[in-house]
Design a protein around this motif. Structure first.
Motif, short mmCIF file in Angstrom:
data_model
loop_
_atom_site.label_atom_id
_atom_site.label_comp_id
_atom_site.label_asym_id
_atom_site.label_seq_id
_atom_site.Cartn_x
_atom_site.Cartn_y
_atom_site.Cartn_z
N LEU A 85 3.76 12.99 -0.77
CA LEU A 85 2.65 12.36 -0.07
C LEU A 85 1.60 11.90 -1.07
N PHE A 86 0.97 10.75 -0.78
CA PHE A 86 -0.09 10.21 -1.61
C PHE A 86 -1.38 10.15 -0.82
N ARG A 87 -2.49 10.47 -1.47
CA ARG A 87 -3.81 10.39 -0.84
C ARG A 87 -4.31 8.95 -0.93
N GLU A 88 -4.69 8.40 0.22
CA GLU A 88 -5.29 7.07 0.24
C GLU A 88 -6.74 7.17 -0.20
N PRO A 89 -7.27 6.10 -0.77
CA PRO A 89 -8.71 6.12 -1.11
C PRO A 89 -9.54 6.32 0.15
N LYS A 90 -10.62 7.06 0.03
CA LYS A 90 -11.47 7.33 1.20
C LYS A 90 -12.16 6.04 1.64
N ASP A 91 -12.32 5.93 2.96
CA ASP A 91 -13.03 4.78 3.52
C ASP A 91 -14.38 5.25 4.05
N GLU A 92 -14.98 4.47 4.91
CA GLU A 92 -16.30 4.83 5.43
C GLU A 92 -16.31 6.10 6.27
N THR A 93 -15.15 6.53 6.79
CA THR A 93 -15.10 7.77 7.57
C THR A 93 -15.13 9.00 6.67
N ASN A 94 -14.84 8.82 5.39
CA ASN A 94 -14.84 9.90 4.40
C ASN A 94 -13.85 11.02 4.74
N ILE A 95 -12.75 10.65 5.42
CA ILE A 95 -11.71 11.61 5.80
C ILE A 95 -10.50 11.41 4.89
N ASP A 96 -9.95 12.54 4.41
CA ASP A 96 -8.73 12.46 3.60
C ASP A 96 -7.59 11.95 4.45
N LYS A 97 -6.89 10.95 3.94
CA LYS A 97 -5.70 10.43 4.63
C LYS A 97 -4.54 10.50 3.65
N TRP A 98 -3.46 11.13 4.11
CA TRP A 98 -2.27 11.30 3.28
C TRP A 98 -1.13 10.48 3.86
N VAL A 99 -0.46 9.73 2.99
CA VAL A 99 0.64 8.87 3.41
C VAL A 99 1.94 9.48 2.92
N LEU A 100 2.88 9.62 3.84
CA LEU A 100 4.20 10.14 3.50
C LEU A 100 4.95 9.04 2.76
N GLN A 101 5.11 9.20 1.46
CA GLN A 101 5.71 8.17 0.62
C GLN A 101 7.23 8.23 0.64
N SER A 102 7.78 9.44 0.59
CA SER A 102 9.24 9.56 0.59
C SER A 102 9.65 10.92 1.14
N VAL A 103 10.81 10.93 1.78
CA VAL A 103 11.41 12.17 2.29
C VAL A 103 12.89 12.09 1.96
N ARG A 104 13.42 13.18 1.45
CA ARG A 104 14.87 13.22 1.21
C ARG A 104 15.37 14.62 1.46
N THR A 105 16.56 14.67 2.05
CA THR A 105 17.19 15.97 2.24
C THR A 105 18.08 16.23 1.04
N THR A 106 18.10 17.48 0.61
CA THR A 106 18.84 17.83 -0.59
C THR A 106 20.04 18.71 -0.31
N ASN A 107 20.08 19.32 0.88
CA ASN A 107 21.19 20.21 1.19
C ASN A 107 21.31 20.35 2.70
N ASP A 108 22.46 20.01 3.24
CA ASP A 108 22.73 20.19 4.67
C ASP A 108 23.91 21.13 4.79
#
Length: 126
Positions: A85-108
């Motif tokens: 996950l990457f943190r987006e730059p804060k905007d006028e709301t000043n709330i942390d926003k995290w973007v799910l950049q990648s997901v991968r399964t490693t073992n099923d």
């Protein structure tokens, strides 16, 4: 050195890690139950996060569920994976926003609760 670790502020605080874990657990559950509506006994077996930088977090997870497959065979499935996950730059709301950049399964892993019998005749009955 230890005093410095205890008394220094972290760029990504405990509350942020906890919030990411909570949202990620809910997202995983909803995704699994949407894609596998017959899944039962869903549970998050492991979920932890670590800071990779001030704006990047790695989450490691494992979840389990049971499902009935062809022939009424019960299976128990375990899936392990990780997300970034990457943190987006804060905007006028000043709330942390995290973007799910990648997901991968490693073992099923799929475990059959009762052994399945596989015979050559079964394969030829097309």
């Amino acid at each position: 050195w230890t005093w410095n670790i205890i008394h220094s502020s972290q760029a990504i605080g405990f509350e942020t890690h906890s919030g990411i874990q909570e949202k990620l657990a809910e997202m995983i559950k909803q995704t699994v139950l949407t894609k596998k509506p017959n899944a039962k006994n869903f549970r998050i077996a492991r979920l932890w996060t670590e800071s990779l930088s001030d704006t990047k977090v790695r989450a490691v997870f494992a979840y389990e569920f049971s499902e009935v497959v062809e022939g009424n065979e019960n299976t128990e499935q375990t899936v392990e994976g990780e997300a970034v996950l990457f943190r987006e730059p804060k905007d006028e709301t000043n709330i942390d926003k995290w973007v799910l950049q990648s997901v991968r399964t490693t073992n099923d892993t799929v475990t059959f609760t009762e052994g399945m019998i596989v015979t050559p005749e079964a394969a030829e009955s097309n």
